[in-house]
Design a protein around this motif. Structure first.
Motif, PDB file in Angstrom:
ATOM      1  N   GLY A  90       0.819  -1.207   0.000  1.00  0.00           N
ATOM      2  CA  GLY A  90       0.000   0.000   0.000  1.00  0.00           C
ATOM      3  C   GLY A  90       0.853   1.257   0.000  1.00  0.00           C
ATOM      4  O   GLY A  90       0.562   2.225  -0.717  1.00  0.00           O
ATOM      5  N   ALA A  91       1.925   1.255   0.793  1.00  0.00           N
ATOM      6  CA  ALA A  91       2.813   2.418   0.863  1.00  0.00           C
ATOM      7  C   ALA A  91       3.525   2.653  -0.463  1.00  0.00           C
ATOM      8  O   ALA A  91       3.650   3.810  -0.905  1.00  0.00           O
ATOM      9  CB  ALA A  91       3.825   2.235   1.994  1.00  0.00           C
ATOM     10  N   LEU A  92       3.999   1.590  -1.105  1.00  0.00           N
ATOM     11  CA  LEU A  92       4.643   1.747  -2.421  1.00  0.00           C
ATOM     12  C   LEU A  92       3.674   2.340  -3.436  1.00  0.00           C
ATOM     13  O   LEU A  92       4.037   3.226  -4.214  1.00  0.00           O
ATOM     14  CB  LEU A  92       5.164   0.394  -2.929  1.00  0.00           C
ATOM     15  CG  LEU A  92       6.439  -0.127  -2.286  1.00  0.00           C
ATOM     16  CD1 LEU A  92       6.703  -1.565  -2.728  1.00  0.00           C
ATOM     17  CD2 LEU A  92       7.617   0.764  -2.623  1.00  0.00           C
ATOM     18  N   ASN A  93       2.444   1.850  -3.421  1.00  0.00           N
ATOM     19  CA  ASN A  93       1.451   2.390  -4.345  1.00  0.00           C
ATOM     20  C   ASN A  93       1.141   3.853  -4.038  1.00  0.00           C
ATOM     21  O   ASN A  93       1.036   4.669  -4.944  1.00  0.00           O
ATOM     22  CB  ASN A  93       0.170   1.549  -4.326  1.00  0.00           C
ATOM     23  CG  ASN A  93       0.200   0.474  -5.374  1.00  0.00           C
ATOM     24  OD1 ASN A  93       0.623   0.693  -6.497  1.00  0.00           O
ATOM     25  ND2 ASN A  93      -0.258  -0.707  -5.007  1.00  0.00           N
ATOM     26  N   TYR A  94       0.997   4.176  -2.758  1.00  0.00           N
ATOM     27  CA  TYR A  94       0.619   5.542  -2.391  1.00  0.00           C
ATOM     28  C   TYR A  94       1.750   6.542  -2.625  1.00  0.00           C
ATOM     29  O   TYR A  94       1.531   7.602  -3.207  1.00  0.00           O
ATOM     30  CB  TYR A  94       0.175   5.586  -0.925  1.00  0.00           C
ATOM     31  CG  TYR A  94      -0.312   6.953  -0.516  1.00  0.00           C
ATOM     32  CD1 TYR A  94      -1.595   7.372  -0.857  1.00  0.00           C
ATOM     33  CD2 TYR A  94       0.489   7.824   0.200  1.00  0.00           C
ATOM     34  CE1 TYR A  94      -2.057   8.622  -0.496  1.00  0.00           C
ATOM     35  CE2 TYR A  94       0.041   9.076   0.565  1.00  0.00           C
ATOM     36  CZ  TYR A  94      -1.233   9.471   0.212  1.00  0.00           C
ATOM     37  OH  TYR A  94      -1.673  10.722   0.570  1.00  0.00           O
ATOM     38  N   PHE A  95       2.936   6.224  -2.140  1.00  0.00           N
ATOM     39  CA  PHE A  95       4.030   7.200  -2.152  1.00  0.00           C
ATOM     40  C   PHE A  95       4.862   7.201  -3.431  1.00  0.00           C
ATOM     41  O   PHE A  95       5.498   8.201  -3.742  1.00  0.00           O
ATOM     42  CB  PHE A  95       4.949   6.978  -0.944  1.00  0.00           C
ATOM     43  CG  PHE A  95       4.297   7.302   0.353  1.00  0.00           C
ATOM     44  CD1 PHE A  95       3.994   8.607   0.693  1.00  0.00           C
ATOM     45  CD2 PHE A  95       3.958   6.288   1.235  1.00  0.00           C
ATOM     46  CE1 PHE A  95       3.371   8.908   1.900  1.00  0.00           C
ATOM     47  CE2 PHE A  95       3.338   6.573   2.443  1.00  0.00           C
ATOM     48  CZ  PHE A  95       3.049   7.887   2.780  1.00  0.00           C
ATOM     49  N   ASN A 146      -0.549  -4.385  -5.759  1.00  0.00           N
ATOM     50  CA  ASN A 146      -1.876  -4.425  -5.141  1.00  0.00           C
ATOM     51  C   ASN A 146      -2.325  -5.872  -4.929  1.00  0.00           C
ATOM     52  O   ASN A 146      -2.854  -6.223  -3.867  1.00  0.00           O
ATOM     53  CB  ASN A 146      -2.877  -3.670  -6.014  1.00  0.00           C
ATOM     54  CG  ASN A 146      -4.243  -3.582  -5.391  1.00  0.00           C
ATOM     55  OD1 ASN A 146      -4.393  -3.165  -4.245  1.00  0.00           O
ATOM     56  ND2 ASN A 146      -5.255  -3.966  -6.143  1.00  0.00           N
ATOM     57  N   ILE A 147      -2.100  -6.713  -5.914  1.00  0.00           N
ATOM     58  CA  ILE A 147      -2.481  -8.125  -5.791  1.00  0.00           C
ATOM     59  C   ILE A 147      -1.678  -8.804  -4.681  1.00  0.00           C
ATOM     60  O   ILE A 147      -2.237  -9.559  -3.873  1.00  0.00           O
ATOM     61  CB  ILE A 147      -2.323  -8.860  -7.137  1.00  0.00           C
ATOM     62  CG1 ILE A 147      -3.400  -8.370  -8.114  1.00  0.00           C
ATOM     63  CG2 ILE A 147      -2.397 -10.371  -6.964  1.00  0.00           C
ATOM     64  CD1 ILE A 147      -3.210  -8.820  -9.539  1.00  0.00           C
ATOM     65  N   VAL A 148      -0.381  -8.524  -4.608  1.00  0.00           N
ATOM     66  CA  VAL A 148       0.451  -9.092  -3.535  1.00  0.00           C
ATOM     67  C   VAL A 148      -0.075  -8.640  -2.178  1.00  0.00           C
ATOM     68  O   VAL A 148      -0.170  -9.442  -1.230  1.00  0.00           O
ATOM     69  CB  VAL A 148       1.940  -8.709  -3.721  1.00  0.00           C
ATOM     70  CG1 VAL A 148       2.749  -9.026  -2.477  1.00  0.00           C
ATOM     71  CG2 VAL A 148       2.524  -9.409  -4.933  1.00  0.00           C
ATOM     72  N   SER A 149      -0.457  -7.372  -2.083  1.00  0.00           N
ATOM     73  CA  SER A 149      -0.989  -6.846  -0.829  1.00  0.00           C
ATOM     74  C   SER A 149      -2.274  -7.573  -0.428  1.00  0.00           C
ATOM     75  O   SER A 149      -2.444  -7.966   0.732  1.00  0.00           O
ATOM     76  CB  SER A 149      -1.247  -5.342  -0.961  1.00  0.00           C
ATOM     77  OG  SER A 149      -1.766  -4.819   0.230  1.00  0.00           O
TER      78      SER A 149
END
Length: 169
Positions: A90-95, A146-149
């Motif tokens: 989630g953090a990688l996607n957001y930031f 996202n899928i891994v998350s």
């Protein structure tokens, strides 16, 4: 009375929050997004995602942290690792990926506004093709993360349920 029975009252709240986090992520990613992608024009779909994703990725980052802090079972490195993987995703996607994808979309929109997206032959310009390819790459990475998350949260739920099933109440 519950305390007299020896029940861990965190368990139901933990499962309710887990259900919200996992169910919300899975439902939005695999049901809502594909549905609105098919039903809305591209620009409206993009605008919707731009409004939803900051909240979605914030939740995807924070929910596993909250779950880890409120875990009803004894400390387990495996479950902490699963929650960490979900939160980091989630953090990688957001930031990282959200700002990169938004910048690429802005560059594409500028080409469209300046009528530089299509050449005289009616075909997309090389610059527009490069931006589409670049967006596809980063969007693909975001989708994979996202899928891994979501999968790591799903596996966490299975491990949690198995651990709780061993507790004698």
């Amino acid at each position: 009375m519950i305390a007299q029975l020896g029940l861990n009252t965190r368990v139901p709240y933990h499962f309710l929050f887990y259900s919200l986090a996992f169910g919300g992520s899975a439902f939005y990613s695999f049901i809502v997004s594909p549905l609105v992608f098919k039903k809305l024009p591209r620009e409206e779909f993009s605008n919707l995602q731009n409004k939803v994703f900051p909240t979605y990725f914030t939740g995807q980052t924070l929910a596993p942290i909250i779950l880890g802090l409120a875990q009803p079972l004894a400390y387990c490195p495996f479950t902490i690792g699963l929650l960490a993987a979900s939160s980091i995703g989630g953090a990688l996607n957001y930031f990282w990926l959200l700002p990169v994808c938004q910048k690429i979309k802005e560059e594409r929109n500028k080409l469209v506004a300046d009528k530089q997206d299509v050449g005289a032959d009616g075909q997309p310009t090389e610059e527009f093709k490069k931006l589409n390819k670049k967006f596809g790459l980063y969007h693909g990475i975001s989708t994979l993360i996202n899928i891994v998350s979501i999968v790591s949260l799903g596996v966490y739920g299975v491990v949690l349920a198995k651990g709780l099933s061993k507790i004698k109440y």
